[in-house]
Design a protein around this motif. Structure first.
Motif, PDB file in Angstrom:
ATOM      1  N   TYR A 193       0.824  -1.221   0.000  1.00  0.00           N
ATOM      2  CA  TYR A 193       0.000   0.000   0.000  1.00  0.00           C
ATOM      3  C   TYR A 193       0.853   1.264   0.000  1.00  0.00           C
TER       4      TYR A 193
ATOM      5  N   PRO B  72       2.344   4.376  -1.390  1.00  0.00           N
ATOM      6  CA  PRO B  72       1.923   5.186  -2.538  1.00  0.00           C
ATOM      7  C   PRO B  72       3.083   5.447  -3.499  1.00  0.00           C
TER       8      PRO B  72
ATOM      9  N   THR C 268      -5.068  10.898   7.442  1.00  0.00           N
ATOM     10  CA  THR C 268      -5.440   9.727   6.663  1.00  0.00           C
ATOM     11  C   THR C 268      -5.023   9.969   5.216  1.00  0.00           C
ATOM     12  N   SER C 269      -5.102   8.935   4.429  1.00  0.00           N
ATOM     13  CA  SER C 269      -4.836   9.041   2.997  1.00  0.00           C
ATOM     14  C   SER C 269      -5.649   7.962   2.291  1.00  0.00           C
ATOM     15  N   ALA C 270      -5.711   8.051   0.994  1.00  0.00           N
ATOM     16  CA  ALA C 270      -6.397   6.999   0.235  1.00  0.00           C
ATOM     17  C   ALA C 270      -5.746   5.646   0.510  1.00  0.00           C
ATOM     18  N   GLU C 271      -4.420   5.643   0.608  1.00  0.00           N
ATOM     19  CA  GLU C 271      -3.691   4.397   0.857  1.00  0.00           C
ATOM     20  C   GLU C 271      -3.940   3.854   2.265  1.00  0.00           C
ATOM     21  N   SER C 272      -3.974   4.734   3.263  1.00  0.00           N
ATOM     22  CA  SER C 272      -4.215   4.236   4.622  1.00  0.00           C
ATOM     23  C   SER C 272      -5.646   3.723   4.766  1.00  0.00           C
ATOM     24  N   THR C 273      -6.566   4.359   4.060  1.00  0.00           N
ATOM     25  CA  THR C 273      -7.959   3.902   4.074  1.00  0.00           C
ATOM     26  C   THR C 273      -8.068   2.537   3.395  1.00  0.00           C
ATOM     27  N   ALA C 274      -7.394   2.377   2.260  1.00  0.00           N
ATOM     28  CA  ALA C 274      -7.408   1.092   1.554  1.00  0.00           C
ATOM     29  C   ALA C 274      -6.719   0.001   2.375  1.00  0.00           C
TER      30      ALA C 274
ATOM     31  N   PRO D  87      -8.332   3.827   9.328  1.00  0.00           N
ATOM     32  CA  PRO D  87      -7.531   4.650   8.412  1.00  0.00           C
ATOM     33  C   PRO D  87      -6.536   5.580   9.109  1.00  0.00           C
TER      34      PRO D  87
ATOM     35  N   HIS E 186      -2.556   5.206   8.888  1.00  0.00           N
ATOM     36  CA  HIS E 186      -1.737   6.327   8.417  1.00  0.00           C
ATOM     37  C   HIS E 186      -0.563   6.540   9.372  1.00  0.00           C
TER      38      HIS E 186
END
Length: 175
Positions: A106, A108, A123-129, A144, A148
């Motif tokens: 994950y 980025p 948070t980030s899109a990657e931490s959420t995913a 998330p 992060h």
């Protein structure tokens, strides 16, 4: 805190035991200060068999009772049970390449470039995913924001401020 920040925080952690420990400690930190967890880390290591996933996965109800009586750690039953469950989930991931490969998957393509503290995201899109994927694998206390923080602490992202003496020190990201 300064020694931790200057020597450990943001440095790559790629081994299973190290990542498992960080996931557990980040989960225990939820709702508390990191300084509290860091101060108790030696006690956590002793109480949780140095965060050896196979050992923690074998913890029984007697171990949970022992941990709930241990005043040197954070005595929170859901967090204790999450750590044990996360150990079992870590072992299950071995057949898919392991925890390290999974978590680092994950990372980025780019890392944040904060100029000020106000620029730092939680948070980030990657931490959420990553949080969603870990939950699907049976992990708990991996939201998330927590993931992060894990990504920052283990070098997956570099959120040191631009111009910081630590920016780029992990070797993962250029300064």
């Amino acid at each position: 805190m300064r020694t931790y920040y200057d020597t450990e925080w943001g440095m790559p952690v790629r081994d299973e035991q190290g990542l498992f420990e960080r996931i557990c400690l980040e989960g225990f930190q939820a709702g508390l200060s990191w300084s509290t967890i860091l101060r108790k880390r030696p006690a956590f290591r002793l109480a949780f068999s140095n965060f050896d996933p196979p050992a923690v996965a074998d913890f029984t109800d007697d171990d949970v009772a022992r941990l709930m009586d241990d005043r040197t750690i954070v005595r929170n039953r859901p967090k204790i049970l999450a750590c044990i469950g996360n150990a079992k989930a870590t072992l299950a991931l071995r057949s898919e390449g392991g925890l390290s490969s999974f978590v680092w998957g994950y990372q980025p393509d780019n890392t944040p470039s904060p100029r000020t503290i106000a620029d730092l995201a939680t948070t980030s899109a990657e931490s959420t995913a990553l949080a969603k994927a870990l939950r699907k694998k049976g992990f708990a206390f991996v939201g998330p924001t927590t993931m992060h923080a894990l990504m920052e602490a283990t070098g997956i992202i570099d959120t040191h401020l631009l111009g910081s003496h630590r920016r780029g020190s992990s070797g993962v990201w250029p300064s």
